[in-house]
Enzyme design. Sequence first.
Site, PDB file in Angstrom:
ATOM      1  N   ARG A 160       3.477  -2.350  -4.917  1.00  9.29           N
ATOM      2  CA  ARG A 160       4.497  -2.452  -4.231  1.00  9.29           C
ATOM      3  C   ARG A 160       5.103  -1.015  -4.471  1.00  9.29           C
ATOM      4  O   ARG A 160       5.659  -1.070  -5.596  1.00  9.29           O
ATOM      5  CB  ARG A 160       5.531  -3.356  -4.255  1.00  9.29           C
ATOM      6  N   GLN A 204       2.467  -8.931   5.093  1.00  6.31           N
ATOM      7  CA  GLN A 204       3.390  -9.952   5.714  1.00  6.31           C
ATOM      8  C   GLN A 204       3.010 -10.026   7.251  1.00  6.31           C
ATOM      9  O   GLN A 204       3.298 -11.074   7.768  1.00  6.31           O
ATOM     10  CB  GLN A 204       4.831  -9.091   5.682  1.00  6.31           C
ATOM     11  N   ARG A 208       2.699 -16.391   3.616  1.00  5.91           N
ATOM     12  CA  ARG A 208       2.319 -15.289   2.694  1.00  5.91           C
ATOM     13  C   ARG A 208       1.521 -15.827   1.545  1.00  5.91           C
ATOM     14  O   ARG A 208       0.353 -15.193   1.203  1.00  5.91           O
ATOM     15  CB  ARG A 208       3.532 -14.815   2.035  1.00  5.91           C
ATOM     16  N   HIS A 239       3.422  -2.768   5.733  1.00  2.39           N
ATOM     17  CA  HIS A 239       3.515  -4.052   5.038  1.00  2.39           C
ATOM     18  C   HIS A 239       2.214  -5.034   5.610  1.00  2.39           C
ATOM     19  O   HIS A 239       2.623  -5.956   6.328  1.00  2.39           O
ATOM     20  CB  HIS A 239       4.822  -4.395   5.272  1.00  2.39           C
ATOM     21  N   CYS A 253      10.593 -11.175   8.636  1.00  2.00           N
ATOM     22  CA  CYS A 253       9.968 -11.130   7.156  1.00  2.00           C
ATOM     23  C   CYS A 253      10.895 -11.461   6.079  1.00  2.00           C
ATOM     24  O   CYS A 253      10.327 -11.698   4.833  1.00  2.00           O
ATOM     25  CB  CYS A 253       9.167  -9.879   6.911  1.00  2.00           C
ATOM     26  N   ASP A 275      13.698  -6.841  11.807  1.00  3.97           N
ATOM     27  CA  ASP A 275      13.883  -6.674  10.267  1.00  3.97           C
ATOM     28  C   ASP A 275      15.195  -6.098   9.962  1.00  3.97           C
ATOM     29  O   ASP A 275      15.969  -5.750  10.860  1.00  3.97           O
ATOM     30  CB  ASP A 275      12.817  -5.402   9.861  1.00  3.97           C
TER      31      ASP A 275
END
Lengths: 50, 307
Positions: free
Chosen positions: B106, B136, B290, B133, B262, B222
């Site tokens: 990340r 996700q 996930r 991402h 998410c 988001d």
Amino acid sequence: MKRSSPMQPVSANANMSAANVKPRSGGGSQNLLHVQKALMEYLLLGKLDH
Amino acid sequence: MAANIKHFLQFKDFTRAEFEYLFERTRIIKERFKGYQKYWPLEDRTLVMIFEKASTRTRLSFEAGMHQLGGSAIYLNTRDSQLGRGEPVEDAGKVISRMSDIVMIRTFEQDIIERFARNSRVPVINGLTNEYHPCQVLADIYTYIEHRGSITGKTVAWIGDSNNMCNTWLQAAEILDFNVHVSTPPGYEVEPERAGLFGAEHYEEFADPMEAAKGADLLTTDVWTSMGWEAENEERMKDFADWQVDGDMMRVAAKDAVFMHCLPAHRGEEVSAEVIDGPQSVVWDEAENRLHVQKALMEYLLLGKVK
């Protein structure tokens, strides 16, 4: 509730080529990993028969 | 170096057939986990997780997932490893990949993870970058399939910032053949080149978020301020004020539409409590998935297709 069952017969080595993953190989900085593993084995278990 | 290693750095790294395989493996692996069946195909394998940004779900899902597959996970944060600052990212890729079997990163710019991967002799997974991402969205699409079946031909409404999640949804739409309605405030529009798109056939931009939501099968959003843009927070709170997914917006969507986020969510900002805690919300399944999709992903990257 099921607690255990036979593992699926996965052969990691057999599938490595399918995944295009290189086999582990030695050399260079990787040897820090290997000598330390041998050191810990020796300190904890003493001399082992090969 | 190691050009033939398969990585998951952005959604378009995989084909439709590979995603179909992954979704099926996810179903099987999840079912086994729910039945307490031990499944250790990655015994003796080590995952290294490098975090240059904060994480809750990503660390937990990867670390727990690797343990559940019989392997081990090592967590490195910016105190332990600063990619490109402590040492060249290319060198870090060479060294870390010699001591591990798979790496999750990340970080900030996509370029960092791409350079790491080019020098890695083991698979590298994108655990979030400024641009993408993919893990996700993999979980999100699996969650949609679980609840509603195939996503092909469906319409996803993205409401809010054209961030890494939005970019990844747009890539996914091209590969899995669905449509995305995007509505962002002025000044926050999609940047097709940054999103890494092949074309513009799978998405449409709407100035009015209500128009974007009309008839959609899946609404998602988001936080208004993603990690890395905190300095703009005050300005964004004003700019995004009309881009909240609320009950009125859900009512113009398809009757069986689902809501996804998410997480972490800010109730009263990008989503109302009525929606995220309401009957159309699948955010908790989405979060759990996930774990399952990433287990399938690691299995695939390390073992290839399992018969």
